[in-house]
Design a protein around this motif. Structure first.
Motif, mmCIF file in Angstrom:
data_model
loop_
_atom_site.group_PDB
_atom_site.id
_atom_site.type_symbol
_atom_site.label_atom_id
_atom_site.label_comp_id
_atom_site.label_asym_id
_atom_site.label_seq_id
_atom_site.Cartn_x
_atom_site.Cartn_y
_atom_site.Cartn_z
ATOM 1 N N LEU A 113 0.830 -1.202 0.000
ATOM 2 C CA LEU A 113 0.000 0.000 0.000
ATOM 3 C C LEU A 113 0.865 1.253 0.000
ATOM 4 N N LEU A 161 2.408 1.677 -3.374
ATOM 5 C CA LEU A 161 1.367 2.050 -4.348
ATOM 6 C C LEU A 161 1.055 3.539 -4.277
ATOM 7 N N ASP A 202 1.810 5.490 -7.702
ATOM 8 C CA ASP A 202 0.726 5.441 -8.679
ATOM 9 C C ASP A 202 -0.322 6.542 -8.475
ATOM 10 N N GLU A 247 -3.084 7.021 -10.066
ATOM 11 C CA GLU A 247 -4.435 6.464 -10.146
ATOM 12 C C GLU A 247 -4.868 5.927 -8.778
ATOM 13 N N VAL A 248 -3.933 5.346 -8.053
ATOM 14 C CA VAL A 248 -4.222 4.846 -6.704
ATOM 15 C C VAL A 248 -4.515 6.020 -5.774
ATOM 16 N N ARG A 249 -3.706 7.058 -5.847
ATOM 17 C CA ARG A 249 -3.954 8.238 -5.006
ATOM 18 C C ARG A 249 -5.323 8.838 -5.318
ATOM 19 N N GLY A 265 -1.535 -0.973 -10.771
ATOM 20 C CA GLY A 265 -1.652 -0.589 -9.370
ATOM 21 C C GLY A 265 -3.076 -0.594 -8.852
ATOM 22 N N ILE A 266 -4.024 -0.155 -9.679
ATOM 23 C CA ILE A 266 -5.413 -0.114 -9.230
ATOM 24 C C ILE A 266 -5.952 -1.526 -9.010
ATOM 25 N N LEU A 294 -4.638 -2.398 -5.591
ATOM 26 C CA LEU A 294 -5.377 -1.665 -4.557
ATOM 27 C C LEU A 294 -6.746 -2.290 -4.326
ATOM 28 N N ILE A 324 -13.807 0.765 -6.806
ATOM 29 C CA ILE A 324 -12.822 0.314 -7.787
ATOM 30 C C ILE A 324 -13.400 -0.811 -8.627
#
Length: 174
Positions: free
Chosen positions: A52, A55, A59, A61-63, A138-139, A142, A171
């Motif tokens: 985590l 990530l 990333d 997109e994760v944030r 990454g997503i 997550l 997600i």
């Protein structure tokens, strides 16, 4: 003289070349960052909180999926505290959320991955495959981390005020 930094075995199932080929460049960077973090923290295995942390750092997109700045800042704050405070209770223990049976096999326990982290990585690969993508991103990871209510990553999210079940649902719906 022996190095004070513990070494994680490199033969982890989730880092075999055939699996590496199924990761985006960004996700491969996340895995490398999580491995470095585990080594620096003195942990025997990469766990879901290491993943985590890496990530979020790597990333965008994760944030974005985590929400606005305050949520991300709180999560990062707890992750930083992990290495200097409350995470010390995790050192020397194997993360096992119960999502997969833990095999008490010395070879399995030295794979370099906690059972929960390995399950999350495998889940990310499966998620990408179901979507028709050749590589997991990454997503994907997550989504799998957030779906495991008992893993360390979700504990960090919970402490930071992020509803992991809601995050996982958002997600997965996309």
């Amino acid at each position: 003289m022996q190095s004070p930094t513990p070494r994680l075995p490199q033969q982890a199932a989730v880092t075999r070349p055939d699996i590496d080929a199924r990761l985006t460049v960004e996700l491969a960077s996340v895995v490398a960052g999580a491995r470095r973090r585990a080594l620096r923290d003195g942990d025997r295995q990469i766990d879901t909180a290491h993943l985590l942390h890496s990530l979020i750092e790597t990333d965008p997109e994760v944030r974005d999926a985590l929400g606005t700045g305050p949520e991300v800042a709180r999560v990062l704050g707890y992750l930083v505290q992990r290495s200097i405070g409350y995470g010390l209770r995790w050192q020397g223990s194997v993360e096992d959320s119960g999502t997969v049976p833990v095999v008490r096999d010395p070879e399995a326990e030295t794979s370099g991955w906690s059972p929960s982290a390995a399950a999350a990585m495998e889940g990310a690969l499966e998620r990408a495959e179901l979507r028709g993508d050749a590589r997991a991103g990454g997503i994907d990871l997550l989504a799998c981390l957030a779906a495991d209510a008992e893993c360390r990553a979700v504990e960090v999210l919970r402490r930071a005020g992020v509803d992991a079940a809601q995050l996982s649902g958002r997600i997965t719906a996309v």
